[in-house]
Motif scaffolding. Structure first.
Motif, PDB file in Angstrom:
ATOM      1  N   ILE A  36      31.217  41.805  41.334  1.00  0.00           N
ATOM      2  CA  ILE A  36      32.347  42.714  41.028  1.00  0.00           C
ATOM      3  C   ILE A  36      33.028  43.069  42.471  1.00  0.00           C
ATOM      4  CG2 ILE A  36      33.582  44.759  40.315  1.00  0.00           C
ATOM      5  CD1 ILE A  36      33.072  42.723  38.149  1.00  0.00           C
ATOM      6  N   GLY A  37      32.240  43.566  43.294  1.00  0.00           N
ATOM      7  CA  GLY A  37      32.691  43.881  44.621  1.00  0.00           C
ATOM      8  C   GLY A  37      33.206  42.976  45.553  1.00  0.00           C
ATOM      9  N   ALA A  38      32.412  41.839  45.632  1.00  0.00           N
ATOM     10  CA  ALA A  38      32.688  40.813  46.413  1.00  0.00           C
ATOM     11  C   ALA A  38      34.071  39.972  45.584  1.00  0.00           C
ATOM     12  CB  ALA A  38      31.718  39.759  46.472  1.00  0.00           C
ATOM     13  N   LEU A  39      34.203  40.006  44.496  1.00  0.00           N
ATOM     14  CA  LEU A  39      35.214  39.565  43.787  1.00  0.00           C
ATOM     15  C   LEU A  39      36.662  40.319  43.926  1.00  0.00           C
ATOM     16  CD1 LEU A  39      34.467  38.543  39.891  1.00  0.00           C
ATOM     17  CD2 LEU A  39      35.152  36.884  41.962  1.00  0.00           C
ATOM     18  N   SER A  40      36.330  41.556  44.321  1.00  0.00           N
ATOM     19  CA  SER A  40      37.438  42.345  44.463  1.00  0.00           C
ATOM     20  C   SER A  40      38.361  42.080  45.900  1.00  0.00           C
ATOM     21  CB  SER A  40      37.198  43.964  44.534  1.00  0.00           C
ATOM     22  OG  SER A  40      36.657  44.441  43.202  1.00  0.00           O
ATOM     23  N   VAL A  41      37.368  41.519  46.738  1.00  0.00           N
ATOM     24  CA  VAL A  41      37.926  41.138  48.117  1.00  0.00           C
ATOM     25  C   VAL A  41      38.129  39.649  48.271  1.00  0.00           C
ATOM     26  CG1 VAL A  41      37.500  43.423  49.193  1.00  0.00           C
ATOM     27  CG2 VAL A  41      35.774  41.585  49.179  1.00  0.00           C
ATOM     28  N   THR A  42      38.257  38.923  47.163  1.00  0.00           N
ATOM     29  CA  THR A  42      38.009  37.358  47.176  1.00  0.00           C
ATOM     30  C   THR A  42      39.696  37.170  46.857  1.00  0.00           C
ATOM     31  OG1 THR A  42      35.832  37.026  46.508  1.00  0.00           O
ATOM     32  CG2 THR A  42      37.648  35.278  45.925  1.00  0.00           C
TER      33      THR A  42
ATOM     34  N   TYR B 223      39.375  33.248  40.176  1.00  0.00           N
ATOM     35  CA  TYR B 223      37.971  33.894  40.080  1.00  0.00           C
ATOM     36  C   TYR B 223      38.159  35.237  39.551  1.00  0.00           C
ATOM     37  CZ  TYR B 223      36.375  30.064  42.925  1.00  0.00           C
ATOM     38  OH  TYR B 223      36.024  28.530  43.326  1.00  0.00           O
ATOM     39  N   GLN B 224      39.189  35.873  39.716  1.00  0.00           N
ATOM     40  CA  GLN B 224      39.077  37.436  39.426  1.00  0.00           C
ATOM     41  C   GLN B 224      39.893  37.559  37.997  1.00  0.00           C
ATOM     42  OE1 GLN B 224      42.046  38.434  42.801  1.00  0.00           O
ATOM     43  NE2 GLN B 224      40.364  39.505  43.901  1.00  0.00           N
ATOM     44  N   LYS B 225      40.463  36.803  37.614  1.00  0.00           N
ATOM     45  CA  LYS B 225      41.460  37.009  36.293  1.00  0.00           C
ATOM     46  C   LYS B 225      40.812  37.746  35.132  1.00  0.00           C
ATOM     47  CE  LYS B 225      41.948  32.195  35.060  1.00  0.00           C
ATOM     48  NZ  LYS B 225      41.427  32.387  33.760  1.00  0.00           N
ATOM     49  N   ASP B 226      39.613  37.058  34.814  1.00  0.00           N
ATOM     50  CA  ASP B 226      38.873  37.231  33.801  1.00  0.00           C
ATOM     51  C   ASP B 226      37.979  38.498  33.636  1.00  0.00           C
ATOM     52  OD1 ASP B 226      39.721  35.342  32.143  1.00  0.00           O
ATOM     53  OD2 ASP B 226      38.508  33.949  32.948  1.00  0.00           O
ATOM     54  N   PHE B 227      37.853  39.204  34.964  1.00  0.00           N
ATOM     55  CA  PHE B 227      37.022  40.110  35.305  1.00  0.00           C
ATOM     56  C   PHE B 227      37.421  41.668  35.794  1.00  0.00           C
ATOM     57  CE2 PHE B 227      35.035  36.025  35.977  1.00  0.00           C
ATOM     58  CZ  PHE B 227      33.942  36.254  35.012  1.00  0.00           C
ATOM     59  N   ARG B 228      38.620  41.823  35.486  1.00  0.00           N
ATOM     60  CA  ARG B 228      39.519  42.815  35.898  1.00  0.00           C
ATOM     61  C   ARG B 228      39.063  44.229  34.600  1.00  0.00           C
ATOM     62  NH1 ARG B 228      42.802  42.139  39.841  1.00  0.00           N
ATOM     63  NH2 ARG B 228      43.457  39.997  40.487  1.00  0.00           N
ATOM     64  N   PRO B 229      39.118  45.344  35.240  1.00  0.00           N
ATOM     65  CA  PRO B 229      39.546  45.703  36.383  1.00  0.00           C
ATOM     66  C   PRO B 229      38.536  45.691  37.434  1.00  0.00           C
ATOM     67  CG  PRO B 229      39.179  47.586  34.924  1.00  0.00           C
ATOM     68  CD  PRO B 229      38.831  46.307  33.968  1.00  0.00           C
ATOM     69  N   LEU B 230      38.956  45.390  38.609  1.00  0.00           N
ATOM     70  CA  LEU B 230      38.047  44.991  39.898  1.00  0.00           C
ATOM     71  C   LEU B 230      37.892  46.726  40.451  1.00  0.00           C
ATOM     72  CD1 LEU B 230      38.836  41.746  41.018  1.00  0.00           C
ATOM     73  CD2 LEU B 230      36.836  42.182  39.602  1.00  0.00           C
ATOM     74  N   ILE B 231      37.399  46.455  41.576  1.00  0.00           N
ATOM     75  CA  ILE B 231      37.271  48.141  42.478  1.00  0.00           C
ATOM     76  C   ILE B 231      38.913  47.972  42.918  1.00  0.00           C
ATOM     77  CG2 ILE B 231      34.888  47.761  42.960  1.00  0.00           C
ATOM     78  CD1 ILE B 231      35.756  47.151  46.138  1.00  0.00           C
ATOM     79  N   ASP B 232      39.326  49.389  43.234  1.00  0.00           N
ATOM     80  CA  ASP B 232      40.535  49.502  43.822  1.00  0.00           C
ATOM     81  C   ASP B 232      40.535  49.684  45.303  1.00  0.00           C
ATOM     82  OD1 ASP B 232      39.379  52.148  43.782  1.00  0.00           O
ATOM     83  OD2 ASP B 232      40.771  53.090  42.301  1.00  0.00           O
TER      84      ASP B 232
END
Length: 390
Positions: free
Chosen positions: A135-141, A146-155
């Motif tokens: 989740i952390g690495a995805l938040s800065v990818t 890669y991100q759309k199905d795993f939100r909310p990511l870190i702010d």
């Protein structure tokens, strides 16, 4: 069948590999393939390298794992060997590239909390980047797929356009604790950072007292012709993330910090049960010895030039290659064709290559690949190019 009990997270080719030697890999039917994927830039010494086998055999008969509550002989040797070859002074060991990125993000957040600035916790990251699957690495990818199905990511994150100095300056302020950049975007399509962009990132980090993080998981550990990728760009980051080639196939990662960043962590801030275990560290020492002391890295520039010269001839002969990209033995071929179809065509001809980004095919041979094996692989590649429809 195997696929019924293995989680469905990869689109795998219909093949099962069971052994390898050098840049050749063999399936369960005995068919030989030329491996220019190298475990996605992992098998830097190819398959079944004697130095790695010896390290595993020797160390596994002594001590495989203890605990990070104690020192062990091999992780201190590996840490020293790493810092002796860079401009940094501390190493945190983990098991993968994603973990090394997570460590870097935590270091930057902790660094921000130690400053007398309210809410100094923002990360800047690049469009089209890739830093891992957590989740952390995805938040800065910087790829929505890669991100759309795993939100909310870190702010507390801001995306900027890669190599866009104006966009970088517009998004940088006192709230930024760190910026993460791949010197060459691997999965994103072999996109090279401009020296001026990296220099501006360095100066902004100095101005606003933030940490400059280089993700060298794919482009580091010799792949560009220097042990650390940053040395090809003359910009020194505060934090380096490495993995992949560090273990030559054995799972190991590391986050390396300079004096500025090393002050952030204290006991209890972070940990990794298997990080720095004696077996993995022994393999890392063996790999670095081959790369640095035994001259593997010294031969990379010549091999890179040879590959690019042959690719240029292929490009001129056929109307399929649009652009040849990359540095060292991290090479991309941008095609005027469907890369998925092309990679499958190469696979059918027993050459393993992998796609990246927008119509780019990556060539990631072992760093010790021979000229003979390079030419053999490029012969197959040319046949596949000649059969590709634009």
């Amino acid at each position: 069948m195997i696929e019924n009990c293995v989680m469905n997270t990869y689109g795998r080719y219909d093949v099962t590999f069971e052994k390898g030697l050098g840049c050749k890999i063999y399936d369960t039917d005995g068919n030989e393939y030329v491996d220019f994927v190298s475990g996605v830039a992992v098998n830097c010494l190819g398959h079944s390298h004697p130095a790695i086998i010896n390290a595993i055999n020797t160390q596994s008969s002594k001590l495989i794992h203890s605990s990070n509550y104690y020192w062990n002989t091999t992780h201190t040797v590996l840490a020293q060997k790493l810092v002796d070859n860079c401009d940094h002074n501390k190493v945190f060991f983990c098991n993968s590239g994603t973990e090394s990125v997570e460590t870097a993000l935590k270091i930057a957040r902790k660094y921000g909390t130690l400053k007398n600035v309210e809410n100094k916790n923002v990360f800047i990251y690049m469009d089209n980047s890739f830093h891992g699957r957590s989740i952390g690495a995805l938040s800065v990818t910087g790829q929505e797929k890669y991100q759309k199905d795993f939100r909310p990511l870190i702010d507390g994150v801001r995306k900027v356009n890669f190599n866009d100095i104006n966009d970088l300056e517009k998004n940088f302020d006192e709230s930024v604790c760190g910026i993460i950049i791949e010197p060459i975007q691997g999965e994103g399509g072999i996109n090279i950072a401009n020296a001026e962009f990296l220099e501006k990132a360095r100066s902004l980090c100095d101005k606003y007292d933030a940490l400059l993080i280089f993700d060298e998981v794919q482009c580091g550990m010799g792949r560009l012709g220097s042990l650390f990728a940053y040395k090809k760009f003359s910009v020194i980051p505060d934090v380096i993330c490495i993995a992949k080639g560090l273990g030559g196939g054995f799972p190991i990662g590391a986050t390396i910090t300079n004096v500025k960043a090393s002050t952030a962590f204290v006991p209890g801030d972070h940990g990794s049960t298997f990080g720095g275990n004696p077996l993995g560290s022994a393999v890392g020492v063996a790999v670095l010895t081959e790369l640095v002391d035994n001259g593997v890295i010294a031969g990379i520039e010549e091999k890179s030039l040879h590959i690019k010269e042959r690719l240029l001839k292929i490009k001129e002969k056929y109307g399929v290659i649009d652009e040849i990209k990359g540095m060292g033995l991290l090479i991309g071929i941008k095609l005027i064709a469907d890369t998925k179809i092309f990679c499958k065509l190469c696979f059918d001809k027993r050459l393993l290559v992998i796609a990246a980004g927008d119509n780019v095919v990556r060539l990631l041979p072992p760093l010790n690949v021979s000229k003979t094996d390079i030419d053999g692989a490029l012969d197959i590649l040319e046949i596949a190019i000649s059969e590709t429809k634009v």
